[in-house]
Design a protein around this motif. Structure first.
Motif, PDB file in Angstrom:
ATOM      1  N   LEU A 250       0.821  -1.217   0.000  1.00 41.53           N
ATOM      2  CA  LEU A 250       0.000   0.000   0.000  1.00 41.53           C
ATOM      3  C   LEU A 250       0.853   1.265   0.000  1.00 41.53           C
ATOM      4  CD1 LEU A 250      -2.739  -1.014   2.608  1.00 41.53           C
ATOM      5  CD2 LEU A 250      -2.954  -0.964   0.117  1.00 41.53           C
ATOM      6  N   ARG A 251       2.189   1.110  -0.022  1.00 39.33           N
ATOM      7  CA  ARG A 251       3.106   2.244   0.055  1.00 39.33           C
ATOM      8  C   ARG A 251       4.052   2.301  -1.143  1.00 39.33           C
ATOM      9  NH1 ARG A 251       0.865   0.703   4.108  1.00 39.33           N
ATOM     10  NH2 ARG A 251       0.576   1.882   6.004  1.00 39.33           N
ATOM     11  N   PRO A 252       3.501   2.275  -2.376  1.00 36.34           N
ATOM     12  CA  PRO A 252       4.361   2.186  -3.566  1.00 36.34           C
ATOM     13  C   PRO A 252       5.279   3.381  -3.780  1.00 36.34           C
ATOM     14  CG  PRO A 252       2.084   2.640  -4.189  1.00 36.34           C
ATOM     15  CD  PRO A 252       2.072   2.298  -2.733  1.00 36.34           C
ATOM     16  N   GLY A 253       4.926   4.555  -3.265  1.00 31.88           N
ATOM     17  CA  GLY A 253       5.767   5.729  -3.463  1.00 31.88           C
ATOM     18  C   GLY A 253       6.749   5.973  -2.338  1.00 31.88           C
ATOM     19  N   SER A 254       6.699   5.111  -1.320  1.00 31.84           N
ATOM     20  CA  SER A 254       7.515   5.344  -0.137  1.00 31.84           C
ATOM     21  C   SER A 254       8.975   4.981  -0.379  1.00 31.84           C
ATOM     22  CB  SER A 254       6.982   4.531   1.045  1.00 31.84           C
ATOM     23  OG  SER A 254       5.681   4.946   1.403  1.00 31.84           O
ATOM     24  N   ARG A 255       9.839   5.651   0.347  1.00 23.62           N
ATOM     25  CA  ARG A 255      11.265   5.369   0.269  1.00 23.62           C
ATOM     26  C   ARG A 255      11.521   3.939   0.740  1.00 23.62           C
ATOM     27  NH1 ARG A 255      15.268   5.757   4.068  1.00 23.62           N
ATOM     28  NH2 ARG A 255      17.357   6.334   3.387  1.00 23.62           N
ATOM     29  N   GLY A 256      12.337   3.215  -0.006  1.00 24.75           N
ATOM     30  CA  GLY A 256      12.648   1.833   0.316  1.00 24.75           C
ATOM     31  C   GLY A 256      11.769   0.827  -0.403  1.00 24.75           C
ATOM     32  N   PHE A 257      10.675   1.304  -1.008  1.00 25.33           N
ATOM     33  CA  PHE A 257       9.704   0.374  -1.609  1.00 25.33           C
ATOM     34  C   PHE A 257      10.311  -0.416  -2.767  1.00 25.33           C
ATOM     35  CE2 PHE A 257       6.327  -0.806  -4.549  1.00 25.33           C
ATOM     36  CZ  PHE A 257       5.418  -1.422  -3.705  1.00 25.33           C
ATOM     37  N   ALA A 258      11.006   0.265  -3.669  1.00 28.95           N
ATOM     38  CA  ALA A 258      11.568  -0.423  -4.842  1.00 28.95           C
ATOM     39  C   ALA A 258      12.592  -1.478  -4.413  1.00 28.95           C
ATOM     40  CB  ALA A 258      12.206   0.591  -5.782  1.00 28.95           C
ATOM     41  N   THR A 259      13.445  -1.123  -3.458  1.00 31.53           N
ATOM     42  CA  THR A 259      14.455  -2.067  -2.978  1.00 31.53           C
ATOM     43  C   THR A 259      13.807  -3.274  -2.314  1.00 31.53           C
ATOM     44  OG1 THR A 259      16.057  -0.298  -2.626  1.00 31.53           O
ATOM     45  CG2 THR A 259      16.439  -2.353  -1.444  1.00 31.53           C
ATOM     46  N   PHE A 260      12.855  -3.018  -1.406  1.00 32.98           N
ATOM     47  CA  PHE A 260      12.200  -4.112  -0.691  1.00 32.98           C
ATOM     48  C   PHE A 260      11.413  -5.005  -1.645  1.00 32.98           C
ATOM     49  CE2 PHE A 260       9.093  -6.079   2.142  1.00 32.98           C
ATOM     50  CZ  PHE A 260       9.890  -6.460   3.206  1.00 32.98           C
ATOM     51  N   SER A 261      10.768  -4.388  -2.635  1.00 35.20           N
ATOM     52  CA  SER A 261       9.930  -5.146  -3.566  1.00 35.20           C
ATOM     53  C   SER A 261      10.738  -6.149  -4.379  1.00 35.20           C
ATOM     54  CB  SER A 261       9.182  -4.198  -4.507  1.00 35.20           C
ATOM     55  OG  SER A 261       8.245  -3.427  -3.790  1.00 35.20           O
ATOM     56  N   ARG A 262      12.003  -5.839  -4.666  1.00 36.23           N
ATOM     57  CA  ARG A 262      12.839  -6.775  -5.419  1.00 36.23           C
ATOM     58  C   ARG A 262      12.965  -8.100  -4.665  1.00 36.23           C
ATOM     59  NH1 ARG A 262      16.719  -2.576  -5.892  1.00 36.23           N
ATOM     60  NH2 ARG A 262      18.228  -3.843  -4.720  1.00 36.23           N
ATOM     61  N   TYR A 263      13.135  -8.018  -3.374  1.00 38.33           N
ATOM     62  CA  TYR A 263      13.269  -9.233  -2.568  1.00 38.33           C
ATOM     63  C   TYR A 263      11.907  -9.881  -2.317  1.00 38.33           C
ATOM     64  CZ  TYR A 263      18.006  -7.562  -1.855  1.00 38.33           C
ATOM     65  OH  TYR A 263      19.293  -7.140  -2.060  1.00 38.33           O
TER      66      TYR A 263
END
Length: 401
Positions: A250-263
Protein backbone atom coordinates in the motif's frame (compact mmCIF):
# COMPACT_ATOMS: atom_id res chain seq x y z
CA UNK A 1 25.38 19.74 38.61
CA UNK A 2 23.70 16.43 37.80
CA UNK A 3 25.51 13.37 36.42
CA UNK A 4 23.90 11.51 33.52
CA UNK A 5 25.15 8.40 31.73
CA UNK A 6 25.36 8.44 27.93
CA UNK A 7 25.35 5.13 26.06
CA UNK A 8 26.48 5.01 22.43
CA UNK A 9 27.20 1.97 20.20
CA UNK A 10 30.25 2.09 17.98
CA UNK A 11 28.24 2.25 14.74
CA UNK A 12 26.59 5.46 15.96
CA UNK A 13 29.93 7.07 16.74
CA UNK A 14 31.25 6.17 13.27
CA UNK A 15 28.24 7.46 11.34
CA UNK A 16 28.62 10.26 8.80
CA UNK A 17 26.19 11.03 5.99
CA UNK A 18 27.56 9.90 2.62
CA UNK A 19 25.54 12.49 0.72
CA UNK A 20 25.07 11.87 -2.99
CA UNK A 21 26.80 8.47 -2.65
CA UNK A 22 23.83 7.15 -0.65
CA UNK A 23 21.97 4.41 -2.55
CA UNK A 24 18.64 5.81 -1.38
CA UNK A 25 18.87 9.22 0.25
CA UNK A 26 16.46 10.52 2.88
CA UNK A 27 15.19 13.47 0.81
CA UNK A 28 12.68 11.48 -1.21
CA UNK A 29 9.67 9.27 -0.73
CA UNK A 30 8.80 10.69 2.69
CA UNK A 31 6.93 13.70 4.01
CA UNK A 32 9.56 16.15 5.29
CA UNK A 33 8.33 18.31 8.16
CA UNK A 34 9.74 21.74 8.93
CA UNK A 35 9.67 23.51 12.28
CA UNK A 36 8.38 27.09 12.38
CA UNK A 37 11.81 28.72 12.66
CA UNK A 38 13.23 26.83 9.68
CA UNK A 39 10.18 27.35 7.47
CA UNK A 40 10.18 31.10 8.08
CA UNK A 41 13.94 31.28 7.56
CA UNK A 42 13.61 29.77 4.09
CA UNK A 43 10.48 31.70 3.11
CA UNK A 44 12.07 34.99 4.20
CA UNK A 45 15.65 34.24 3.10
CA UNK A 46 17.72 37.16 1.76
CA UNK A 47 18.97 34.93 -1.03
CA UNK A 48 16.44 35.20 -3.82
CA UNK A 49 17.05 31.66 -5.11
CA UNK A 50 16.40 30.11 -1.68
CA UNK A 51 13.31 32.25 -1.14
CA UNK A 52 11.96 31.31 -4.58
CA UNK A 53 12.51 27.61 -3.94
CA UNK A 54 10.85 27.91 -0.54
CA UNK A 55 7.81 29.67 -1.97
CA UNK A 56 7.41 26.95 -4.57
CA UNK A 57 8.16 23.89 -2.45
CA UNK A 58 6.97 24.67 1.10
CA UNK A 59 3.38 24.16 2.21
CA UNK A 60 2.59 25.91 5.51
CA UNK A 61 0.29 23.74 7.66
CA UNK A 62 0.73 25.27 11.15
CA UNK A 63 -0.06 21.94 12.86
CA UNK A 64 2.42 22.74 15.62
CA UNK A 65 5.63 24.69 16.17
CA UNK A 66 7.60 21.54 15.45
CA UNK A 67 5.43 20.67 12.45
CA UNK A 68 4.81 24.12 11.01
CA UNK A 69 5.22 23.28 7.33
CA UNK A 70 5.93 20.48 4.91
CA UNK A 71 8.21 20.28 1.89
CA UNK A 72 6.37 19.45 -1.33
CA UNK A 73 8.01 16.65 -3.26
CA UNK A 74 8.53 17.06 -7.00
CA UNK A 75 7.11 14.82 -9.71
CA UNK A 76 9.79 12.21 -9.09
CA UNK A 77 9.06 12.16 -5.34
CA UNK A 78 12.21 14.09 -4.40
CA UNK A 79 12.69 17.10 -2.16
CA UNK A 80 12.49 20.30 -4.21
CA UNK A 81 15.64 21.65 -2.53
CA UNK A 82 17.92 19.00 -4.07
CA UNK A 83 20.34 19.88 -6.86
CA UNK A 84 21.27 17.65 -9.81
CA UNK A 85 23.80 15.79 -7.63
CA UNK A 86 21.11 15.12 -4.97
CA UNK A 87 22.77 17.55 -2.57
CA UNK A 88 20.83 20.06 -0.47
CA UNK A 89 20.69 23.65 -1.76
CA UNK A 90 19.84 24.89 1.74
CA UNK A 91 23.03 23.32 3.10
CA UNK A 92 25.08 24.69 0.19
CA UNK A 93 23.54 28.18 0.25
CA UNK A 94 22.91 28.89 3.93
CA UNK A 95 25.18 26.40 5.71
CA UNK A 96 24.59 23.40 7.95
CA UNK A 97 23.25 25.56 10.77
CA UNK A 98 20.27 26.52 8.59
CA UNK A 99 19.02 22.97 8.25
CA UNK A 100 15.73 22.14 9.95
CA UNK A 101 15.68 19.91 13.01
CA UNK A 102 14.45 16.98 10.88
CA UNK A 103 17.16 17.34 8.26
CA UNK A 104 20.01 18.07 10.67
CA UNK A 105 19.33 15.16 13.03
CA UNK A 106 18.19 12.26 10.80
CA UNK A 107 18.99 9.37 11.24
CA UNK A 108 20.19 10.17 14.77
CA UNK A 109 17.91 9.40 17.69
CA UNK A 110 18.38 10.11 21.38
CA UNK A 111 16.31 8.01 23.77
CA UNK A 112 16.17 9.78 27.09
CA UNK A 113 15.49 8.58 30.60
CA UNK A 114 15.80 10.76 33.67
CA UNK A 115 19.46 9.88 34.37
CA UNK A 116 20.37 8.05 31.15
CA UNK A 117 20.59 8.83 27.45
CA UNK A 118 20.89 6.27 24.66
CA UNK A 119 22.25 7.47 21.33
CA UNK A 120 21.18 5.41 18.35
CA UNK A 121 20.39 5.58 14.62
CA UNK A 122 17.29 4.56 12.74
CA UNK A 123 17.99 1.74 10.29
CA UNK A 124 15.84 3.31 7.58
CA UNK A 125 19.15 4.96 6.63
CA UNK A 126 21.19 2.61 4.37
CA UNK A 127 24.52 3.89 5.72
CA UNK A 128 23.39 3.39 9.32
CA UNK A 129 22.31 -0.16 8.50
CA UNK A 130 25.61 -0.84 6.71
CA UNK A 131 27.71 0.38 9.64
CA UNK A 132 25.69 -1.66 12.11
CA UNK A 133 25.49 -4.91 10.19
CA UNK A 134 28.86 -5.22 8.47
CA UNK A 135 31.18 -4.36 11.37
CA UNK A 136 31.76 -7.01 14.07
CA UNK A 137 32.03 -4.33 16.79
CA UNK A 138 29.12 -2.25 15.52
CA UNK A 139 27.08 -2.81 18.69
CA UNK A 140 29.93 -2.40 21.14
CA UNK A 141 28.44 0.16 23.52
CA UNK A 142 30.51 2.91 25.14
CA UNK A 143 29.49 4.70 28.33
CA UNK A 144 30.26 8.33 29.16
CA UNK A 145 29.41 10.52 32.12
CA UNK A 146 27.73 13.86 31.32
CA UNK A 147 27.34 16.85 33.63
CA UNK A 148 24.08 18.77 33.30
CA UNK A 149 22.33 21.48 35.25
CA UNK A 150 19.21 19.29 35.49
CA UNK A 151 18.16 15.73 34.94
CA UNK A 152 16.06 14.93 31.87
CA UNK A 153 12.31 15.38 32.22
CA UNK A 154 11.72 11.77 31.06
CA UNK A 155 10.74 9.04 33.57
CA UNK A 156 13.37 7.18 35.55
CA UNK A 157 14.84 4.06 33.91
CA UNK A 158 13.83 1.49 36.48
CA UNK A 159 16.28 -1.17 37.70
CA UNK A 160 13.84 -3.90 36.68
CA UNK A 161 13.80 -2.63 33.09
CA UNK A 162 17.59 -2.47 33.01
CA UNK A 163 17.83 -6.01 34.33
CA UNK A 164 15.41 -7.46 31.78
CA UNK A 165 17.06 -5.58 28.93
CA UNK A 166 20.47 -6.93 29.94
CA UNK A 167 19.15 -10.47 30.30
CA UNK A 168 17.61 -10.41 26.82
CA UNK A 169 20.79 -9.00 25.32
CA UNK A 170 22.93 -11.71 26.93
CA UNK A 171 20.58 -14.52 25.88
CA UNK A 172 20.67 -13.36 22.24
CA UNK A 173 24.46 -13.07 22.40
CA UNK A 174 24.66 -16.71 23.52
CA UNK A 175 22.75 -18.12 20.54
CA UNK A 176 24.96 -16.86 17.69
CA UNK A 177 23.21 -17.13 14.30
CA UNK A 178 20.63 -19.55 15.77
CA UNK A 179 18.46 -16.60 16.71
CA UNK A 180 15.27 -18.65 17.04
CA UNK A 181 16.87 -20.35 20.03
CA UNK A 182 17.57 -16.96 21.60
CA UNK A 183 14.00 -15.82 20.97
CA UNK A 184 12.72 -19.06 22.49
CA UNK A 185 14.84 -18.50 25.60
CA UNK A 186 13.53 -14.96 25.92
CA UNK A 187 9.96 -16.28 25.58
CA UNK A 188 10.57 -18.64 28.52
CA UNK A 189 12.05 -15.76 30.50
CA UNK A 190 8.95 -13.67 29.79
CA UNK A 191 6.69 -16.52 30.87
CA UNK A 192 8.55 -16.65 34.17
CA UNK A 193 8.23 -12.88 34.42
CA UNK A 194 4.44 -13.24 34.31
CA UNK A 195 4.59 -15.29 37.52
CA UNK A 196 6.78 -13.00 39.63
CA UNK A 197 6.75 -9.47 40.97
CA UNK A 198 9.74 -7.30 40.18
CA UNK A 199 9.08 -5.41 43.41
CA UNK A 200 9.85 -8.53 45.42
CA UNK A 201 13.53 -9.38 46.03
CA UNK A 202 12.86 -13.14 46.26
CA UNK A 203 10.94 -13.09 42.97
CA UNK A 204 13.75 -11.17 41.28
CA UNK A 205 16.17 -13.84 42.51
CA UNK A 206 13.91 -16.51 40.95
CA UNK A 207 13.96 -14.62 37.66
CA UNK A 208 17.75 -14.39 37.78
CA UNK A 209 17.96 -18.15 38.39
CA UNK A 210 15.71 -18.76 35.39
CA UNK A 211 17.95 -16.54 33.27
CA UNK A 212 21.08 -18.39 34.38
CA UNK A 213 19.47 -21.75 33.60
CA UNK A 214 18.40 -20.55 30.14
CA UNK A 215 21.85 -19.13 29.45
CA UNK A 216 23.42 -22.43 30.42
CA UNK A 217 20.98 -24.35 28.21
CA UNK A 218 21.83 -22.15 25.23
CA UNK A 219 25.54 -22.62 25.80
CA UNK A 220 25.18 -26.41 25.99
CA UNK A 221 22.83 -26.63 22.99
CA UNK A 222 20.00 -28.05 25.10
CA UNK A 223 17.43 -25.48 23.91
CA UNK A 224 17.26 -27.24 20.54
CA UNK A 225 15.85 -30.37 22.15
CA UNK A 226 13.23 -28.33 23.98
CA UNK A 227 12.19 -26.60 20.75
CA UNK A 228 11.51 -29.94 19.04
CA UNK A 229 8.34 -30.17 21.10
CA UNK A 230 6.92 -27.06 19.41
CA UNK A 231 4.42 -27.91 16.71
CA UNK A 232 5.08 -25.80 13.60
CA UNK A 233 2.13 -23.76 12.32
CA UNK A 234 3.21 -22.91 8.80
CA UNK A 235 -0.21 -21.61 7.77
CA UNK A 236 0.21 -18.95 10.45
CA UNK A 237 3.61 -18.12 8.90
CA UNK A 238 1.99 -17.62 5.50
CA UNK A 239 -0.95 -15.60 6.80
CA UNK A 240 1.33 -13.29 8.78
CA UNK A 241 3.76 -12.77 5.90
CA UNK A 242 0.94 -12.19 3.43
CA UNK A 243 -0.62 -9.60 5.69
CA UNK A 244 2.69 -7.79 6.15
CA UNK A 245 3.17 -7.86 2.38
CA UNK A 246 -0.27 -6.30 1.91
CA UNK A 247 0.63 -3.51 4.34
CA UNK A 248 3.86 -2.77 2.45
CA UNK A 249 2.27 -2.90 -1.01
CA UNK A 250 0.00 0.00 0.00
CA UNK A 251 3.11 2.24 0.06
CA UNK A 252 4.36 2.19 -3.57
CA UNK A 253 5.77 5.73 -3.46
CA UNK A 254 7.52 5.34 -0.14
CA UNK A 255 11.26 5.37 0.27
CA UNK A 256 12.65 1.83 0.32
CA UNK A 257 9.70 0.37 -1.61
CA UNK A 258 11.57 -0.42 -4.84
CA UNK A 259 14.46 -2.07 -2.98
CA UNK A 260 12.20 -4.11 -0.69
CA UNK A 261 9.93 -5.15 -3.57
CA UNK A 262 12.84 -6.78 -5.42
CA UNK A 263 13.27 -9.23 -2.57
CA UNK A 264 9.53 -9.57 -1.93
CA UNK A 265 9.01 -10.67 -5.54
CA UNK A 266 11.52 -13.49 -4.99
CA UNK A 267 9.43 -14.71 -2.05
CA UNK A 268 6.48 -14.90 -4.49
CA UNK A 269 3.64 -15.13 -1.99
CA UNK A 270 1.18 -13.94 -4.64
CA UNK A 271 1.52 -17.21 -6.52
CA UNK A 272 -0.19 -18.98 -3.62
CA UNK A 273 -3.12 -16.59 -3.19
CA UNK A 274 -5.60 -19.03 -4.80
CA UNK A 275 -3.91 -22.21 -3.60
CA UNK A 276 -5.15 -24.41 -0.78
CA UNK A 277 -3.83 -24.26 2.76
CA UNK A 278 -1.61 -27.31 2.22
CA UNK A 279 0.29 -25.55 -0.59
CA UNK A 280 0.81 -22.46 1.50
CA UNK A 281 2.05 -24.49 4.45
CA UNK A 282 4.36 -26.45 2.18
CA UNK A 283 6.13 -23.30 0.94
CA UNK A 284 6.71 -22.11 4.49
CA UNK A 285 7.99 -25.55 5.53
CA UNK A 286 10.39 -25.55 2.58
CA UNK A 287 11.66 -22.09 3.49
CA UNK A 288 12.21 -23.17 7.09
CA UNK A 289 14.27 -26.13 5.89
CA UNK A 290 16.26 -23.99 3.46
CA UNK A 291 17.04 -21.57 6.28
CA UNK A 292 18.69 -24.36 8.24
CA UNK A 293 20.40 -26.10 5.34
CA UNK A 294 21.56 -23.23 3.12
CA UNK A 295 21.19 -19.78 4.68
CA UNK A 296 22.66 -20.40 8.13
CA UNK A 297 25.88 -21.89 6.68
CA UNK A 298 26.31 -18.73 4.59
CA UNK A 299 25.89 -16.57 7.71
CA UNK A 300 28.33 -18.54 9.85
CA UNK A 301 31.35 -16.68 8.45
CA UNK A 302 29.84 -13.31 9.42
CA UNK A 303 27.59 -14.03 12.42
CA UNK A 304 27.49 -10.34 13.38
CA UNK A 305 25.27 -9.61 10.35
CA UNK A 306 22.31 -11.02 12.25
CA UNK A 307 23.71 -10.86 15.78
CA UNK A 308 24.23 -7.09 15.60
CA UNK A 309 20.69 -6.64 14.31
CA UNK A 310 19.13 -8.29 17.34
CA UNK A 311 21.47 -6.51 19.74
CA UNK A 312 20.41 -3.26 18.06
CA UNK A 313 16.71 -4.06 18.44
CA UNK A 314 17.13 -4.86 22.12
CA UNK A 315 19.15 -1.68 22.66
CA UNK A 316 17.14 0.66 20.42
CA UNK A 317 13.72 -0.56 21.60
CA UNK A 318 14.87 -0.81 25.24
CA UNK A 319 13.40 -4.28 24.85
CA UNK A 320 11.22 -5.45 26.48
CA UNK A 321 9.95 -2.05 27.56
CA UNK A 322 7.65 -2.33 30.56
CA UNK A 323 5.99 1.01 29.84
CA UNK A 324 4.32 0.22 26.49
CA UNK A 325 3.48 -3.40 25.68
CA UNK A 326 3.65 -6.52 27.79
CA UNK A 327 7.02 -8.28 27.29
CA UNK A 328 5.46 -11.28 25.51
CA UNK A 329 3.56 -8.96 23.20
CA UNK A 330 6.73 -7.02 22.38
CA UNK A 331 8.50 -10.31 21.69
CA UNK A 332 5.67 -11.44 19.40
CA UNK A 333 6.11 -8.31 17.30
CA UNK A 334 9.88 -8.68 17.11
CA UNK A 335 9.55 -12.37 16.17
CA UNK A 336 6.99 -11.54 13.48
CA UNK A 337 9.29 -8.95 11.94
CA UNK A 338 12.13 -11.43 12.00
CA UNK A 339 9.91 -13.96 10.19
CA UNK A 340 9.61 -11.56 7.25
CA UNK A 341 13.33 -10.70 7.17
CA UNK A 342 14.28 -14.36 7.49
CA UNK A 343 12.03 -15.46 4.63
CA UNK A 344 13.36 -12.72 2.36
CA UNK A 345 16.91 -13.92 3.06
CA UNK A 346 15.78 -17.45 2.19
CA UNK A 347 14.12 -16.24 -1.02
CA UNK A 348 17.35 -14.50 -2.07
CA UNK A 349 19.40 -17.66 -1.53
CA UNK A 350 16.78 -19.84 -3.21
CA UNK A 351 16.83 -17.59 -6.26
CA UNK A 352 20.57 -16.94 -6.67
CA UNK A 353 22.35 -19.42 -4.42
CA UNK A 354 24.16 -16.49 -2.81
CA UNK A 355 23.69 -14.02 0.03
CA UNK A 356 25.90 -10.94 0.12
CA UNK A 357 26.28 -8.43 2.93
CA UNK A 358 24.60 -5.92 0.62
CA UNK A 359 21.53 -8.17 0.43
CA UNK A 360 21.24 -8.27 4.22
CA UNK A 361 21.70 -4.50 4.47
CA UNK A 362 19.20 -3.82 1.67
CA UNK A 363 16.51 -6.03 3.17
CA UNK A 364 16.84 -4.59 6.67
CA UNK A 365 17.13 -0.90 5.76
CA UNK A 366 14.22 -1.04 3.28
CA UNK A 367 12.08 -2.99 5.75
CA UNK A 368 12.70 -0.38 8.43
CA UNK A 369 12.11 2.44 5.98
CA UNK A 370 8.66 1.09 5.14
CA UNK A 371 7.53 -0.09 8.57
CA UNK A 372 9.48 1.68 11.31
CA UNK A 373 10.43 5.12 10.00
CA UNK A 374 8.19 6.90 12.49
CA UNK A 375 5.76 6.08 15.28
CA UNK A 376 2.69 6.25 13.05
CA UNK A 377 4.18 3.79 10.55
CA UNK A 378 5.20 1.45 13.40
CA UNK A 379 1.78 1.60 15.07
CA UNK A 380 -0.04 0.92 11.80
CA UNK A 381 2.29 -1.96 11.00
CA UNK A 382 1.87 -3.49 14.45
CA UNK A 383 -1.92 -3.35 14.06
CA UNK A 384 -1.55 -5.65 11.06
CA UNK A 385 0.70 -8.04 12.95
CA UNK A 386 -1.59 -8.08 16.00
CA UNK A 387 -4.41 -9.48 13.85
CA UNK A 388 -2.65 -12.87 13.69
CA UNK A 389 -1.93 -13.63 17.33
CA UNK A 390 -4.48 -16.48 17.53
CA UNK A 391 -5.79 -14.62 20.60
CA UNK A 392 -2.62 -15.04 22.63
CA UNK A 393 0.98 -13.87 22.62
CA UNK A 394 2.36 -17.36 23.18
CA UNK A 395 1.50 -18.23 19.56
CA UNK A 396 4.83 -16.58 18.81
CA UNK A 397 6.42 -19.98 19.59
CA UNK A 398 4.85 -21.31 16.38
CA UNK A 399 6.86 -18.71 14.47
CA UNK A 400 10.18 -20.15 15.65
CA UNK A 401 9.96 -23.44 13.69
Amino acid sequence: MKTLTLFEPQFVEKFACVGSACPEHCCGGWNIQLDKKSANRYLQAKRIDIRALATEHISVTKKSVANWAQIKLDASGQCGFLDEKKLCKIHAGLGASALSHTCSTYPRVSIQKRRDEFNTLTLSCPEAARLLLTHPDGMQVQEKQLLRQLFNSAPEYQDAEKLLNLMCSLLMAKCGVQVEQGLYAIALLCLKLDKVSLDNADDVAQLENTFLALSDSLEKGEVVAHMHAIEPHYLLHYALLNNMQHFIQLRPGSRGFATFSRYLQLLNLDALQDQDDASKSQLMAENSLLWQQKVLPLLQDSPWLIGNYFQYRIYHDRFPSLTSREPLSALYLLTSEWLMIKNLLVAQVKSTGELSQDDVVNIIYSFHSLTKHNKQASDNFYMHIDAFKMNDNISLLHLLK
